[in-house]
Design a protein around this motif. Sequence first.
Motif, PDB file in Angstrom:
ATOM      1  N   GLN A 298      53.245  46.066 -17.724  1.00  0.00           N
ATOM      2  CA  GLN A 298      53.278  44.530 -17.291  1.00  0.00           C
ATOM      3  C   GLN A 298      54.468  44.110 -16.843  1.00  0.00           C
TER       4      GLN A 298
ATOM      5  N   LYS B 160      50.331  45.697 -10.621  1.00  0.00           N
ATOM      6  CA  LYS B 160      49.291  45.105 -10.643  1.00  0.00           C
ATOM      7  C   LYS B 160      47.926  45.998 -11.008  1.00  0.00           C
ATOM      8  N   ARG B 161      47.993  47.117 -10.437  1.00  0.00           N
ATOM      9  CA  ARG B 161      46.616  47.973 -10.730  1.00  0.00           C
ATOM     10  C   ARG B 161      47.015  49.264 -11.254  1.00  0.00           C
ATOM     11  N   VAL B 162      46.349  49.835 -12.189  1.00  0.00           N
ATOM     12  CA  VAL B 162      46.592  50.962 -12.939  1.00  0.00           C
ATOM     13  C   VAL B 162      45.556  51.720 -12.743  1.00  0.00           C
ATOM     14  N   ARG B 163      45.583  53.023 -12.061  1.00  0.00           N
ATOM     15  CA  ARG B 163      44.444  53.939 -12.137  1.00  0.00           C
ATOM     16  C   ARG B 163      44.044  54.600 -13.457  1.00  0.00           C
ATOM     17  N   HIS B 164      42.586  54.514 -13.619  1.00  0.00           N
ATOM     18  CA  HIS B 164      42.201  55.051 -14.787  1.00  0.00           C
ATOM     19  C   HIS B 164      42.784  56.361 -15.140  1.00  0.00           C
TER      20      HIS B 164
END
Length: 111
Positions: free
Chosen positions: A65, A70-74
């Motif tokens: 954070q 913004k986006r984290v791959r699984h």
Amino acid sequence: MPYAVIRVAKIKTQAHALAATGHNYRQEQHPHAIGNADRAAPHPNREYINHEQKDYWSLLEARIQEAGVKRVRHDSVRGMEVILTGSPEGFIRGQDGRAADYSKSKWAQDN
């Protein structure tokens, strides 16, 4: 002949992060994580980042954070666990069989 050991492991999942936390801090709420850790031994580990002994997953999520991701791959690697230690024969043991506390030694400082 004793050897220096460095172990580097990827932390990808919350389960792995919590298991590593439970093992390193010998937490009773994670009994599956401390199967091979001596629960009665004092905590000789030295943390260089986690001085409040928070669970590793919380630390990783906070850092992600903070970095503004913004986006984290699984399946992404969320963090790395680095352990510096030595082979068992390199540590002096007491009569109870436990290794002496080297956490404040020159060896630990050099690591």
